[in-house]
Design a protein around this motif. Sequence first.
Motif, PDB file in Angstrom:
ATOM      1  N   ASP A  75      11.053 -13.960 -17.015  1.00 24.39           N
ATOM      2  CA  ASP A  75      10.751 -12.626 -17.313  1.00 24.39           C
ATOM      3  C   ASP A  75      10.906 -12.545 -18.853  1.00 24.39           C
ATOM      4  O   ASP A  75      10.222 -11.787 -19.636  1.00 24.39           O
ATOM      5  CB  ASP A  75      11.617 -11.724 -16.772  1.00 24.39           C
ATOM      6  N   GLY A 128       6.441  -9.303 -14.002  1.00 30.45           N
ATOM      7  CA  GLY A 128       7.622 -10.138 -13.516  1.00 30.45           C
ATOM      8  C   GLY A 128       7.475 -11.112 -12.522  1.00 30.45           C
ATOM      9  O   GLY A 128       6.662 -10.821 -11.748  1.00 30.45           O
ATOM     10  N   ARG A 183       8.034 -11.479 -21.478  1.00 30.13           N
ATOM     11  CA  ARG A 183       8.192  -9.906 -22.368  1.00 30.13           C
ATOM     12  C   ARG A 183       7.732 -10.202 -23.688  1.00 30.13           C
ATOM     13  O   ARG A 183       7.432  -9.509 -24.550  1.00 30.13           O
ATOM     14  CB  ARG A 183       9.433  -9.442 -22.242  1.00 30.13           C
TER      15      ARG A 183
END
Length: 435
Positions: free
Chosen positions: A429, A230, A433
């Motif tokens: 972020d 992150g 992902r």
Amino acid sequence: MPGSGRSGARRRTTLTAVALAALLPLSACGGSGDGGGNASGKVGGSLTFQTWNLRAGYQDYFTALIADFEKRYPGTEVKWVDQPAERYADKISADAAAGTLPDVVNVSPDLAAPLAKAGLALDLDKEPAAAKYAKEYLPGAWAGNRVPGLGGTYAFPWYLNTGPLFYNKALFTKAGLDPEKPPRTYDELFSYARTIAERTRGKVATLANVPTIEDFGRYGARLMNEKGDGFAFNDAKGVELLTQYVKLYRAGALDGQALTATPESSGQKFLTQAVAMNPGSALDLGNFKKSAPTLYRNIGITDQITSTGKANMYVMGLAVNSATRNKATAIAFAHFVTDARNQMSFAKRAAIFPSTQGSLDDPYFTRQDGSDTARVRVASAKSLKTAVNYTPVLFSDQMKTALGNEVARALQGKQSPQQALDAAVKACDQLLRQS
């Protein structure tokens, strides 16, 4: 393609690990060497070596380099292919899909990362034949090809680049500033910028760029969390930097077109003396001398400004296809291209810097000859010994756009710096992902 400051090395990719992961079954047949496979661990057989827009300027160098390798290792054959800069990432993706990824591939860290995630780039730290060479390279350069969350190193460090901050002494003088005393700290930079804007009644801006991810790194913001899963540049230091840029923008100290600027357009602003400062490299000096002699006569050169004490470095590397039929030969060749002797030779031709231990202590990088070019080269080489690659290897082109969009909204007063960076981190972020 040897980089020149920001403009030469900020080359990003839309290649994602998701796309590459889907290609793994297609790539399992091995590298693109046309036969002559060697599973014995001995160096021999054929392989394909791909560079990134280097044939036009350095064909003689690479032809001789390959001949030297083939002479050292009889029975080897290296096929050299060079791809243009445009859509280079797409070419790598297509080769991965077709199972024809070259055995040794020229990559930047952001191109190596998705290959590593998909299992297509050899982890050099886990391969004894490659890991033994780690000590030959600058620690920062070797670390530049590590991928958070995976561990390991996925490309041999090749050439490096960095550069100083150029400033226009005439514009400093016009604003009543001492042209021999450029800013050394961020506080001084921001103060000088406001002064130049005030005293030129907004006709001269100091900077032409909005802050990018490496700027947040140099300022001391924490770019990623400890796990590497992150982003974290919305911390206090990040907000502080963006707040300062908002003030500069409102004061006219940041060029009015900065919101849509590219490294190339920012360089042009400096070339035409529309802004007072701009990052660059020794390669720019020749352009100044030829295209803007008045600027060249008034050029000032100072170190990169950082809060960390460490300059930013740009890293190029050579990744080894993990499915190559000739692993031993590919490792040997990638190391050969990036060893101290060959890197030094290339550096003297291409105006870049070697990533090998001790190379930057060569007189070529330590002795002044009175020229501005040597001054930049010596200063840059010194800074590279402790420099780091601030741009996270997982920071994609889409993430760069997301950050830029939110920064622009903050500069326009549509949201606070904290809100802008919170939104940028959230978007990045999410993209991370998905990769």
